[in-house]
Motif scaffolding. Structure first.
Motif, PDB file in Angstrom:
ATOM      1  N   THR A   1       0.619  -1.608   0.111  1.00  0.00           N
ATOM      2  CA  THR A   1       0.279  -0.265   0.065  1.00  0.00           C
ATOM      3  C   THR A   1       1.152   1.148  -0.043  1.00  0.00           C
ATOM      4  OG1 THR A   1      -1.669  -1.298   1.544  1.00  0.00           O
ATOM      5  CG2 THR A   1      -2.150   1.160   1.578  1.00  0.00           C
ATOM      6  N   ILE A   2       1.269   1.851  -0.979  1.00  0.00           N
ATOM      7  CA  ILE A   2       2.156   2.707  -1.418  1.00  0.00           C
ATOM      8  C   ILE A   2       0.954   4.439  -0.748  1.00  0.00           C
ATOM      9  CG2 ILE A   2       3.154   4.367  -2.888  1.00  0.00           C
ATOM     10  CD1 ILE A   2       3.800   1.505  -3.333  1.00  0.00           C
ATOM     11  N   SER A   3       0.742   4.444  -0.810  1.00  0.00           N
ATOM     12  CA  SER A   3      -0.144   5.437   0.067  1.00  0.00           C
ATOM     13  C   SER A   3       0.506   5.628   1.589  1.00  0.00           C
ATOM     14  CB  SER A   3      -1.765   5.508   0.101  1.00  0.00           C
ATOM     15  OG  SER A   3      -2.586   4.353   1.000  1.00  0.00           O
ATOM     16  N   VAL A   4       0.881   4.530   1.970  1.00  0.00           N
ATOM     17  CA  VAL A   4       1.352   4.539   3.697  1.00  0.00           C
ATOM     18  C   VAL A   4       2.385   5.513   3.857  1.00  0.00           C
ATOM     19  CG1 VAL A   4       2.634   2.966   5.323  1.00  0.00           C
ATOM     20  CG2 VAL A   4       0.815   2.331   4.335  1.00  0.00           C
ATOM     21  N   LEU A   5       3.564   5.655   2.419  1.00  0.00           N
ATOM     22  CA  LEU A   5       4.958   5.908   2.743  1.00  0.00           C
ATOM     23  C   LEU A   5       4.367   7.651   2.738  1.00  0.00           C
ATOM     24  CD1 LEU A   5       7.353   6.260   1.333  1.00  0.00           C
ATOM     25  CD2 LEU A   5       6.815   6.693  -0.654  1.00  0.00           C
ATOM     26  N   LYS A   6       3.315   8.183   2.684  1.00  0.00           N
ATOM     27  CA  LYS A   6       2.419   9.244   2.584  1.00  0.00           C
ATOM     28  C   LYS A   6       2.016  10.229   4.022  1.00  0.00           C
ATOM     29  CE  LYS A   6       2.349  10.935  -2.075  1.00  0.00           C
ATOM     30  NZ  LYS A   6       1.173  10.859  -3.136  1.00  0.00           N
ATOM     31  N   LYS A   7       1.247   8.505   4.512  1.00  0.00           N
ATOM     32  CA  LYS A   7       0.258   8.988   5.488  1.00  0.00           C
ATOM     33  C   LYS A   7       0.574   7.708   7.063  1.00  0.00           C
ATOM     34  CE  LYS A   7      -3.037   9.511   2.539  1.00  0.00           C
ATOM     35  NZ  LYS A   7      -4.877   8.923   2.290  1.00  0.00           N
ATOM     36  N   HIS A   8       2.218   7.588   6.846  1.00  0.00           N
ATOM     37  CA  HIS A   8       2.530   6.730   7.509  1.00  0.00           C
ATOM     38  C   HIS A   8       2.257   7.409   8.794  1.00  0.00           C
ATOM     39  CE1 HIS A   8       6.634   9.325   7.468  1.00  0.00           C
ATOM     40  NE2 HIS A   8       6.709   8.703   8.728  1.00  0.00           N
TER      41      HIS A   8
ATOM     42  N   CYS B   1       2.272  -6.114  14.705  1.00  0.00           N
ATOM     43  CA  CYS B   1       3.669  -6.576  15.535  1.00  0.00           C
ATOM     44  C   CYS B   1       3.197  -5.919  17.592  1.00  0.00           C
ATOM     45  CB  CYS B   1       4.712  -6.538  15.906  1.00  0.00           C
ATOM     46  SG  CYS B   1       5.285  -4.993  15.385  1.00  0.00           S
ATOM     47  N   CYS B   2       3.219  -4.661  17.610  1.00  0.00           N
ATOM     48  CA  CYS B   2       2.898  -3.555  18.962  1.00  0.00           C
ATOM     49  C   CYS B   2       1.840  -2.253  18.825  1.00  0.00           C
ATOM     50  CB  CYS B   2       4.545  -3.149  18.757  1.00  0.00           C
ATOM     51  SG  CYS B   2       5.806  -4.512  19.765  1.00  0.00           S
ATOM     52  N   LYS B   3       1.327  -2.190  17.971  1.00  0.00           N
ATOM     53  CA  LYS B   3       0.006  -0.798  17.744  1.00  0.00           C
ATOM     54  C   LYS B   3       1.351   0.044  17.459  1.00  0.00           C
ATOM     55  CE  LYS B   3      -3.330  -3.743  17.009  1.00  0.00           C
ATOM     56  NZ  LYS B   3      -2.793  -4.687  16.096  1.00  0.00           N
ATOM     57  N   ALA B   4       2.527   0.039  17.211  1.00  0.00           N
ATOM     58  CA  ALA B   4       3.368   1.173  17.720  1.00  0.00           C
ATOM     59  C   ALA B   4       3.224   1.707  16.324  1.00  0.00           C
ATOM     60  CB  ALA B   4       4.685   0.708  17.931  1.00  0.00           C
ATOM     61  N   ARG B   5       4.121   3.225  15.962  1.00  0.00           N
ATOM     62  CA  ARG B   5       4.465   4.512  15.247  1.00  0.00           C
ATOM     63  C   ARG B   5       5.356   3.509  13.944  1.00  0.00           C
ATOM     64  NH1 ARG B   5       5.904   9.593  15.194  1.00  0.00           N
ATOM     65  NH2 ARG B   5       7.797   8.954  16.155  1.00  0.00           N
ATOM     66  N   LEU B   6       5.307   4.104  12.845  1.00  0.00           N
ATOM     67  CA  LEU B   6       5.977   3.500  11.967  1.00  0.00           C
ATOM     68  C   LEU B   6       6.819   4.121  11.728  1.00  0.00           C
ATOM     69  CD1 LEU B   6       3.528   1.971   9.086  1.00  0.00           C
ATOM     70  CD2 LEU B   6       4.330   1.493  11.188  1.00  0.00           C
ATOM     71  N   VAL B   7       8.697   3.860  10.989  1.00  0.00           N
ATOM     72  CA  VAL B   7       9.972   4.247  11.983  1.00  0.00           C
ATOM     73  C   VAL B   7      10.258   4.053  10.466  1.00  0.00           C
ATOM     74  CG1 VAL B   7       9.516   5.313  14.315  1.00  0.00           C
ATOM     75  CG2 VAL B   7      10.747   3.072  13.546  1.00  0.00           C
ATOM     76  N   ASN B   8      11.477   4.302  10.099  1.00  0.00           N
ATOM     77  CA  ASN B   8      12.593   4.495   8.883  1.00  0.00           C
ATOM     78  C   ASN B   8      11.857   3.787   7.966  1.00  0.00           C
ATOM     79  OD1 ASN B   8      15.087   5.124  10.675  1.00  0.00           O
ATOM     80  ND2 ASN B   8      14.936   2.322  10.732  1.00  0.00           N
ATOM     81  N   VAL B   9      10.560   4.389   7.044  1.00  0.00           N
ATOM     82  CA  VAL B   9       9.724   4.755   5.993  1.00  0.00           C
ATOM     83  C   VAL B   9      10.326   4.595   4.710  1.00  0.00           C
ATOM     84  CG1 VAL B   9       7.503   4.480   5.213  1.00  0.00           C
ATOM     85  CG2 VAL B   9       7.536   4.953   8.024  1.00  0.00           C
ATOM     86  N   ARG B  10      10.652   4.150   4.156  1.00  0.00           N
ATOM     87  CA  ARG B  10      11.483   4.235   2.850  1.00  0.00           C
ATOM     88  C   ARG B  10      10.296   2.884   1.802  1.00  0.00           C
ATOM     89  NH1 ARG B  10      14.868   0.278   1.387  1.00  0.00           N
ATOM     90  NH2 ARG B  10      15.411  -0.957   3.613  1.00  0.00           N
ATOM     91  N   LYS B  11      10.453   4.010   0.313  1.00  0.00           N
ATOM     92  CA  LYS B  11       9.472   3.528  -0.315  1.00  0.00           C
ATOM     93  C   LYS B  11      10.720   2.810  -1.043  1.00  0.00           C
ATOM     94  CE  LYS B  11       7.625   3.903  -4.966  1.00  0.00           C
ATOM     95  NZ  LYS B  11       7.376   4.802  -6.255  1.00  0.00           N
TER      96      LYS B  11
END
Length: 171
Positions: free
Chosen positions: A131-138, A145-155
């Motif tokens: 889901t590429i839209s995750v890149l803009k709306k991460h 796994c932990c219901k935590a934030r996404l970090v180091n997000v990259r395409k």
């Protein structure tokens, strides 16, 4: 690296002539809407419509070898169907034909094309999504796994063979 429909038609004509002594009598099409299958042989006993459709993303990002393997799988469906033999996935006769021609059985767990990679802020586990839209709306997304934030997000983009794609799906 992209494979064209014209290349697929040429390979289909050769494969059918050499292995089944038959001509390609149906269209081969690119289908960009296929998501859960790499290709399919469609037929309708009602109106006789036949065609083979190959996943557009597969044609753009997979190796030529992988695309041809999927094409041959669908051509074997077509050849067996045309000769009145058992042609469904899982049928002994169909699976024997796949082995005879060294063609892969049904496999939908292959990943090619654009993905978004990320890590879990809490546990550090890596993951990916198509889901590429995750890149803009991460900022709005959470990890499973932990219901935590996404970090180091990259395409990223995965090209190549099944084995290479599987290896690349991990950080």
């Amino acid at each position: 690296m992209a494979v064209s429909v014209e290349e697929l038609i040429t390979e289909a004509e050769r494969f059918l002539a050499e292995n089944y002594d038959m001509k390609l009598g149906i269209p081969i099409k690119r289908n960009n809407r296929l998501r859960n299958t790499l290709g399919w042989f469609q037929h309708s006993d009602r109106d006789g419509a036949l065609d083979i459709e190959i996943n557009g993303k597969l044609m753009d990002y997979a190796s030529r070898t992988e695309v041809i393997d999927v094409l041959r799988h669908e051509l074997i469906h077509y050849a067996l169907y045309s000769t009145g033999r058992s042609y469904q996935d899982g049928c002994v006769e169909f699976e024997d034909e796949l082995k005879k021609h060294v063609v892969s059985s049904t496999d939908v767990s292959i990943l090619f094309g654009p993905i978004v990679r990320f890590k879990c802020e809490k546990c550090g586990k890596s993951g990916y999504t198509e889901t590429i839209s995750v890149l803009k709306k991460h900022e709005r997304c959470k990890t499973r796994c932990c219901k935590a934030r996404l970090v180091n997000v990259r395409k990223d983009v995965i090209y190549g063979d099944k084995k290479e794609a599987a290896e690349l799906c991990t950080y």
